[in-house]
Design a protein around this motif. Structure first.
Motif, short mmCIF file in Angstrom:
data_model
loop_
_atom_site.label_atom_id
_atom_site.label_comp_id
_atom_site.label_asym_id
_atom_site.label_seq_id
_atom_site.Cartn_x
_atom_site.Cartn_y
_atom_site.Cartn_z
N TYR A 189 -53.83 58.16 -31.01
CA TYR A 189 -53.99 58.81 -32.30
C TYR A 189 -52.65 59.36 -32.76
O TYR A 189 -51.95 60.05 -32.00
CB TYR A 189 -55.01 59.96 -32.20
CG TYR A 189 -55.48 60.43 -33.54
CD1 TYR A 189 -56.52 59.80 -34.19
CD2 TYR A 189 -54.88 61.52 -34.16
CE1 TYR A 189 -56.95 60.23 -35.42
CE2 TYR A 189 -55.30 61.96 -35.40
CZ TYR A 189 -56.35 61.31 -36.03
OH TYR A 189 -56.78 61.73 -37.26
N ASP A 190 -52.26 59.04 -34.00
CA ASP A 190 -51.02 59.53 -34.60
C ASP A 190 -51.37 60.73 -35.48
O ASP A 190 -51.97 60.57 -36.54
CB ASP A 190 -50.37 58.42 -35.41
CG ASP A 190 -49.01 58.80 -35.97
OD1 ASP A 190 -48.75 60.02 -36.13
OD2 ASP A 190 -48.22 57.90 -36.25
N THR A 191 -51.01 61.92 -35.03
CA THR A 191 -51.36 63.14 -35.79
C THR A 191 -50.60 63.24 -37.11
O THR A 191 -51.08 63.86 -38.04
CB THR A 191 -51.10 64.40 -34.95
OG1 THR A 191 -49.74 64.40 -34.51
CG2 THR A 191 -52.02 64.45 -33.75
N ASN A 192 -49.43 62.64 -37.18
CA ASN A 192 -48.67 62.66 -38.44
C ASN A 192 -49.34 61.82 -39.53
O ASN A 192 -49.36 62.21 -40.69
CB ASN A 192 -47.23 62.17 -38.23
CG ASN A 192 -46.42 63.13 -37.38
OD1 ASN A 192 -46.64 64.34 -37.43
ND2 ASN A 192 -45.51 62.60 -36.59
N LYS A 193 -49.87 60.68 -39.15
CA LYS A 193 -50.53 59.79 -40.11
C LYS A 193 -52.03 60.09 -40.24
O LYS A 193 -52.67 59.64 -41.19
CB LYS A 193 -50.35 58.33 -39.70
CG LYS A 193 -48.91 57.86 -39.78
CD LYS A 193 -48.80 56.42 -39.39
CE LYS A 193 -47.34 55.97 -39.46
NZ LYS A 193 -47.19 54.58 -39.01
N GLY A 194 -52.57 60.82 -39.30
CA GLY A 194 -54.00 61.14 -39.35
C GLY A 194 -54.88 59.95 -39.08
O GLY A 194 -55.99 59.86 -39.62
#
Length: 81
Positions: free
Chosen positions: A29-34
Motif C-alpha cells: 500500500y502506497d500511503t502517498n497515493k492512497g
C-alpha cells in the motif's frame, strides 16, 4: 450470506465465533497515493470472548471464502456490557 460484525455465528471448527469485522487486506500500500495492491477480503473473528469482546489470543483472520465454507447460521447479536 451476509457476514456482519458483532454477531455470533455457528462455526464448524470452533463451535461459536464472534465476528469482529470484514476487512480488505493489501499486499502493498502506497500511503502517498492512497492506493495499493489488494490481497483479498478477510474476516476477523474470535473463538473466545467475554462481555467486553474478544479474549487475548483468540482473534483469527481467514479469507472470506474459507470462512463462508466453515460458518453456519447467524445465532445472535453480541451485546457488549
Amino acid at each position: 450470506m451476509k457476514i456482519e460484525p458483532d454477531y455470533v455465528f455457528q462455526h464448524d471448527r470452533y463451535d461459536e465465533v464472534l465476528v469482529l469485522g470484514v476487512i480488505q487486506r493489501y499486499k502493498s500500500y502506497d500511503t502517498n497515493k492512497g492506493m495499493g495492491v489488494e490481497g483479498g477480503v478477510y474476516v476477523r473473528y474470535a473463538n473466545h470472548w467475554d462481555g467486553y469482546g474478544s479474549m487475548f489470543g483468540s482473534v483469527r483472520i481467514d479469507p472470506i471464502e474459507r470462512f463462508i465454507e466453515e460458518v453456519g447460521d447467524k445465532l445472535r447479536e453480541f451485546n457488549r456490557i
